[in-house]
Every structure is written in structure tokens, then in C-alpha cells.
Scaffold this active site. Structure first.
Site, mmCIF file in Angstrom:
data_model
loop_
_atom_site.group_PDB
_atom_site.id
_atom_site.type_symbol
_atom_site.label_atom_id
_atom_site.label_comp_id
_atom_site.label_asym_id
_atom_site.label_seq_id
_atom_site.Cartn_x
_atom_site.Cartn_y
_atom_site.Cartn_z
ATOM 1 N N LYS A 117 32.090 32.909 31.149
ATOM 2 C CA LYS A 117 32.372 34.337 31.389
ATOM 3 C C LYS A 117 33.860 34.511 31.689
ATOM 4 O O LYS A 117 34.392 33.921 32.630
ATOM 5 C CB LYS A 117 31.524 34.850 32.557
ATOM 6 C CG LYS A 117 31.905 36.253 33.053
ATOM 7 C CD LYS A 117 30.977 36.747 34.166
ATOM 8 C CE LYS A 117 31.495 38.050 34.798
ATOM 9 N NZ LYS A 117 30.644 38.534 35.904
ATOM 10 N N ASP A 170 37.243 42.211 37.567
ATOM 11 C CA ASP A 170 36.020 43.016 37.568
ATOM 12 C C ASP A 170 36.105 44.095 38.643
ATOM 13 O O ASP A 170 35.812 43.846 39.812
ATOM 14 C CB ASP A 170 34.798 42.114 37.805
ATOM 15 C CG ASP A 170 33.489 42.890 37.758
ATOM 16 O OD1 ASP A 170 33.509 44.072 37.346
ATOM 17 O OD2 ASP A 170 32.446 42.301 38.116
ATOM 18 N N LYS A 214 33.259 49.074 42.161
ATOM 19 C CA LYS A 214 32.952 48.261 43.342
ATOM 20 C C LYS A 214 33.635 48.849 44.568
ATOM 21 O O LYS A 214 34.662 49.524 44.440
ATOM 22 C CB LYS A 214 33.499 46.840 43.141
ATOM 23 C CG LYS A 214 32.703 45.971 42.203
ATOM 24 C CD LYS A 214 33.299 44.571 42.160
ATOM 25 C CE LYS A 214 32.550 43.681 41.196
ATOM 26 N NZ LYS A 214 31.140 43.454 41.568
ATOM 27 N N ASP A 216 36.823 36.335 38.481
ATOM 28 C CA ASP A 216 35.588 36.535 37.718
ATOM 29 C C ASP A 216 35.662 35.879 36.331
ATOM 30 O O ASP A 216 34.760 36.036 35.521
ATOM 31 C CB ASP A 216 35.288 38.044 37.614
ATOM 32 C CG ASP A 216 33.801 38.342 37.488
ATOM 33 O OD1 ASP A 216 32.988 37.464 37.824
ATOM 34 O OD2 ASP A 216 33.465 39.460 37.065
ATOM 35 N N ASP A 239 28.830 47.618 36.237
ATOM 36 C CA ASP A 239 29.248 46.442 36.995
ATOM 37 C C ASP A 239 28.428 45.197 36.616
ATOM 38 O O ASP A 239 28.757 44.089 37.015
ATOM 39 C CB ASP A 239 29.126 46.729 38.499
ATOM 40 C CG ASP A 239 29.885 45.725 39.345
ATOM 41 O OD1 ASP A 239 30.708 44.969 38.772
ATOM 42 O OD2 ASP A 239 29.661 45.691 40.568
ATOM 43 N N GLU A 257 28.526 43.638 33.925
ATOM 44 C CA GLU A 257 29.261 43.511 32.658
ATOM 45 C C GLU A 257 29.262 42.089 32.109
ATOM 46 O O GLU A 257 29.383 41.892 30.899
ATOM 47 C CB GLU A 257 30.716 43.973 32.870
ATOM 48 C CG GLU A 257 31.685 42.931 33.471
ATOM 49 C CD GLU A 257 31.300 42.443 34.861
ATOM 50 O OE1 GLU A 257 30.594 43.182 35.565
ATOM 51 O OE2 GLU A 257 31.694 41.322 35.240
ATOM 52 N N ARG A 313 26.931 39.792 31.799
ATOM 53 C CA ARG A 313 25.824 39.497 30.877
ATOM 54 C C ARG A 313 26.045 40.183 29.527
ATOM 55 O O ARG A 313 25.582 39.688 28.502
ATOM 56 C CB ARG A 313 24.498 39.901 31.535
ATOM 57 C CG ARG A 313 24.369 41.374 31.812
ATOM 58 C CD ARG A 313 23.262 41.688 32.821
ATOM 59 N NE ARG A 313 23.673 41.400 34.199
ATOM 60 C CZ ARG A 313 22.895 41.575 35.257
ATOM 61 N NH1 ARG A 313 21.662 42.020 35.109
ATOM 62 N NH2 ARG A 313 23.340 41.302 36.474
#
Ligand code: BES
Ligand code: MN
Ligand code: ZN
Length: 505
Positions: A271, A276, A283, A294, A353, A355, A357
């Protein structure tokens, strides 16, 4: 930092600090004392009889030579506890604590005396070279510091220039352990540096550049797809997540063919969210800065490619990294949007959020084009995984028990431990969508599992393991050989996994 092997003894080795390991068992501690007393004028017996040193795990005594023939400034004696209870991790940690002590005393060279193998081999079921590797790793990994942005030289405490593992007789095995540790540690440093770098330094374009540079230097192929190519491929997941960012996405493809005669080929996927923010499902401010890390899965994948290529392991390996920021710009994707992925499957966006996946859906779909022996993905995917397992275990999910068993074994050996969570079909109902093939959230409960179930929809029938490293990749504080921040988790685990694959040829 250099990591080397040297033939030598306490009196012949030149170093700022010599680290000596000792068991706590009465007889063995006494033997250590007798050996050191000769070069330290009886000091060790003195501190032991005063009750000031017992040889417990991570216990330290710093000793200074007075008119002796020592070429070192000091000896750092460190305990490793009872012989009956010894294991590799205790050794790594004790070496780590002693090395940081040497570093704090501004040592430029640290020499570690290899402990008596005859006292270890019946207790630790590992080869001599792996024990050497673990000792070297315990030291070098502990000395890491992310200090490239500090301008005050005093605060930059990365003074150590060389770590030497020494033993009286030449040893092919220890040399080999040191060689492997050197490559592995430098890959872990690379992964930590990428993760710790702020998002204004590492974004999709520069992350891709780091991969390209590593590939050029160490001999693996790197192809970087820009936005037009990503559009052409129909990676609607990656493009959707990217749509709120001013910076374009990248899709990084790395290939290393170490065994051209073999049909086996592994694909590792990381990933690569370089920041993020949560996107429109923004967030909270507190802790958002950590989301520069991230892309820790991506960092682990790129660094593993580097290590495997440098070790010239006879395996075929593909690394894939979908890279983008997740930002709430005016053109950002929104809750309710439906995205069409590379494989054709559609995703209902319930929360922007979730994101990771979504971009992994495209990468996992792309992975199938290699007809892989297995797919392994690493992702800082869910806060729920941190709630479940904390900082000490990576969440493991998958569709192939044998593969998971092999990863678990590599995890125990390297101490990058994984813990399996279920992917039973009952969880499927939580990510059902009324309007698309799948929904990107599964409600409040079992968040790490529903994220894995989402990924599972995009791996086809290939053997697959998903590693949720949200807890293990970014640490809240410093541990023995892990600094605060990016841990570089996954690199040692995967390198060990692929070394085992190589040995089975
Ligand atoms: N990158 C985060 C997961 C994360 C959280 C990693 C904390 C490390 C520490 C991920 O993209 C995310 O935001 N996940 C959401 C999913 C939710 C909206 C379904 C989460 O875990 O809250
Ligand atoms: Mn997120
Ligand atoms: Zn994320």
C-alpha cells in the site's frame, strides 16, 4: 555504517567500545568475570561480588581499562539471562541495548565479541550464521536514527561508523551471517527512511524515483506508470483515491528474475498512500501527521526487492506499488461514488478514508497477470488491526493455510511475528453493496477482517496472504532495536520467507 567481521580477541581488537555478552548463571558469570578480570584488573569480579551486576537480560555494566593491554576505550558488559531460557530475540535485544549505550558514549567503532557457540547451539535451534546475523542486526537496527533534517550537529547522534563482529578463530559461517545482516539492515534502514520522510518529500513521484534508483543500483527492473497509463489500464480505484490530490498517482512495477528456469513467481504488493488525510471523510487533526507513514507497505516491498536482489536469491519476484495521496481537494472522490477497478469489479465508496483497500484492489487485480505462485500484500490498512493486536503482531489473513504457515514460521524466526485472524464467509455480508459489487467499509465490528474480505474479492483463485501492518509499521515509542516511527517491518520477514523458498530448490 559499515558492518564487518574480524578475527581477534579482547586485547587485539581496536574499537571505542567492545560489547561482551554474558549469561547470568553463577558458573558462567564467574567464567566471564575471570576472562575479563585479566584485562580489567579484577573489576568484573568486584562489581559482581558487590551485587551490582547479575547478568540479567539487558543489564549493563560499563568498564574502563586501567593500565591494561586493551586497545579499546571501554568494555560494555551486557547480560543475556539464564542459559536455559536463552533465545535469539533476547540476544538481539541485549546487543541492541548495549549498542545504544556505546552510541550514547559517542563511540565511532563498536566491536561485539561473538559469544561461545558451544553454550548456545543446544538451546537455540538455528545455524551459526543465523545467530551471527541476529547479533549484527540487533546492533545495527538499534543504531538507526531519522536525523537527516536536524541541522544541529550535536543532536545528530549517529556517530557510529563501524560495527565489528569478532571472534578468535576465522569463521565462514559468522562471516556469512554478517554479510546477510549488512544487506538486510541496509534494506530496513531504507524502508524506515522512506516511511519517516515527510509527505512533502516522499509523494508518488519521489517514491517511484526511490524505487528506480534502488533498481538501477542493485539490479532489478523498475517500470513506473504515470497517470495516462494508469487511466489506459482502467485502474479506477487508484484514480478515484487520487482525484482529490494535486499530485498525480504512480503505479510502480518491479521485477527481479533470480531463477529464470523456474516457473514459480511471487508477487508482493505494498500500500503506497504517501499521505492519508482521510479525504472527504476527513480524519481528526490529532495524529494525522503519522499518516505520512501510510506507505509503509510500499516501503517494505521496495526494500525487500532491493534486499532480495542484493542477496541474489534464486527466486522470481514482482513488486507492485499503487501510490497516491488521499486528499480532500475540490475534485476529490466522495462517499456514495462508485468506482470501476482494473478487474472490472465495481466498488461503492462508503467512506473515503477506507482508501487503502481501493488502491490495492487495482494492484491485486494487476498481480494476476503474472500467474503468480502466490500474492503477498502488506498494508497499513486498518486502525481496527491496531486495536486488536497492538504494536507487537502483524495481522495475517489469507486463503492458503500452507502459505500462512510458512510466513508464520519466518515471523517467529525474525521476530516480526504475525497472528492469523479469520476470513470466514459470514463476514462477507458486512461488505455487501446494494449498488455495486462490494462496499469499501463493513461497519464498526471486525474492521480488520472486513478489510481483508474486501481484498479477497480481488485476488482471484491465487494463493494469497494479506498482512495488516498498521500496528507494527509505525511505533509510538522506541523499543530495543526499533526506533520511534517507521519500523521497517516486513523486510526481514519477507527476506526470510524468500530465503526459505530459495533453499527448497
Ligand atoms: N491508514 C489507515 C489505517 C491506519 C490507522 C493505519 C491507524 C495506521 C494507524 C486507513 O486508511 C484507514 O483510515 N482506515 C480506516 C477504515 C475505516 C474508515 C473503515 C480505519 O481504520 O479507521
Ligand atoms: Mn484511510
Ligand atoms: Zn490509509
Amino acid at each position: 555504517m559499515k558492518l564487518t567481521f574480524s578475527k581477534g580477541t579482547l586485547t587485539t581488537i581496536k574499537a571505542d567500545s567492545i560489547i561482551v555478552l554474558t549469561f547470568s548463571d553463577e558458573k558462567l558469570l564467574k567464567e566471564t568475570a575471570q576472562k575479563l578480570d585479566k584485562v580489567l584488573n579484577g573489576q568484573v569480579s568486584t562489581i559482581i561480588s558487590a551485587g551490582d551486576f547479575k547478568g540479567k537480560e539487558k543489564e549493563i555494566a560499563v568498564l574502563y581499562p586501567s593500565n591494561s593491554n586493551l586497545k579499546a576505550k571501554r568494555i560494555i558488559l551486557v547480560g543475556i539471562g539464564e542459559r536455559d531460557k536463552i533465545n535469539l530475540e533476547k540476544i538481539r535485544r541485549s546487543v541492541a541495548v548495549a549498542s545504544k549505550k556505546a552510541q550514547s558514549l559517542k563511540s565511532e567503532t563498536i566491536a561485539i565479541e561473538f559469544p561461545d557457540y558451544s553454550l548456545l547451539k543446544d538451546k537455540i535451534n538455528e545455524t551459526l550464521d543465523y545467530i551471527a546475523q541476529a547479533i549484527a542486526e540487533g546492533s545495527v537496527l538499534a543504531l538507526y536514527k531519522f536525523d537527516k533534517y536536524l541541522t544541529d550537529e550535536e543532536r545528530k547522534n549517529r556517530k557510529v561508523k563501524e560495527v565489528i563482529l569478532f571472534v578468535e578463530k576465522d569463521s565462514k559461517e559468522i562471516k556469512e551471517g554478517v554479510r546477510v545482516a549488512d544487506i538486510v539492515c541496509s534494506a530496513v534502514y531504507f524502508a524506515r527512511d522512506l516511511a519517516n520522510a515527510p509527505a512533502n518529500e516522499i509523494y508518488p513521484e519521489t517514491l517511484a524515483k526511490a524505487a528506480v534508483n534502488s533498481g538501477k543500483k542493485y539490479g532489478f527492473k523498475v517500470k513506473v506508470l504515470g497517470k495516462p497509463e494508469i487511466e489506459k489500464l482502467g485502474m479506477g480505484g487508484l484514480l478515484g483515491v487520487n482525484s482529490g490530490s494535486a499530485k498525480p498517482p504512480r503505479f510502480i512495477i518491479m521485477e527481479y528474475n533470480g531463477n529464470p528456469r523456474s516457473k514459480e513467481r511471487y508477487v508482493i504488493v505494498g500500500k503506497g498512500i504517501t499521505f492519508d488525510s482521510g479525504g472527504i471523510s476527513l480524519k481528526p487533526a490529532q495524529g494525522m501527521d503519522e499518516m505520512k507513514m501510510d506507505m509503509s507497505g510500499a516501503a517494505a516491498v521496495i526494500a525487500t526487492m532491493e534486499a532480495v536482489a542484493r542477496l541474489e536469491l534464486p527466486v522470481n519476484l514482482v513488486g507492485l506499488v499503487p501510490a497516491t495521496e488521499n486528499m480532500p481537494g475540490g475534485s476529490a472522490y466522495k462517499p456514495g461514488d462508485i468506482l470501476k477497478t482494473y478487474s472490472g469489479k465495481t466498488i461503492e465508496v462508503d467512506n473515503t478514508d477506507a482508501e487503502g483497500r481501493i488502491i490495492l484492489a487495482d494492484a491485486l487485480g494487476y498481480a494476476q497477470k503474472y500467474n503468480p505462485t502466490a500474492i503477498i500484500d502488506l498494508a497499513t490498512l486498518t486502525g481496527a488491526c491496531v486495536v486488536a493486536l497492538g504494536y507487537f503482531a502483524t495481522g495475517m489473513f489469507g486463503n492458503d493455510e500452507k502459505l500462512m504457515e510458512e510466513i508464520k514460521k519466518a515471523g517467529e524466526k525474525t521476530y516480526e511475528r504475525v497472528w492469523q485472524l479469520p476470513t470466514w464467509e459470514e463476514y462477507d455480508q458486512l461488505i455487501k453493496s446494494d449498488v455495486a459489487d462490494v462496499k469499501n467499509t463493513g461497519g464498526r465490528w471486525a474492521g480488520a477482517i472486513t478489510a481483508a474480505k474486501f481484498l479477497e474479492k480481488f485476488v482471484g483463485n491465487y494463493p494469497w496472504v494479506h498482512l495488516d501492518i498498521a500496528g507494527t509499521a509505525m511505533l509510538d515509542k522506541e523499543y530495543d532495536y526499533q526506533p520511534k516511527g517507521g519500523s521497517g517491518v516486513g523486510v526481514r520477514l519477507l527476506v526470510e520467507f524468500f530465503r526459505n523458498k530459495a533453499q527448497k530448490k
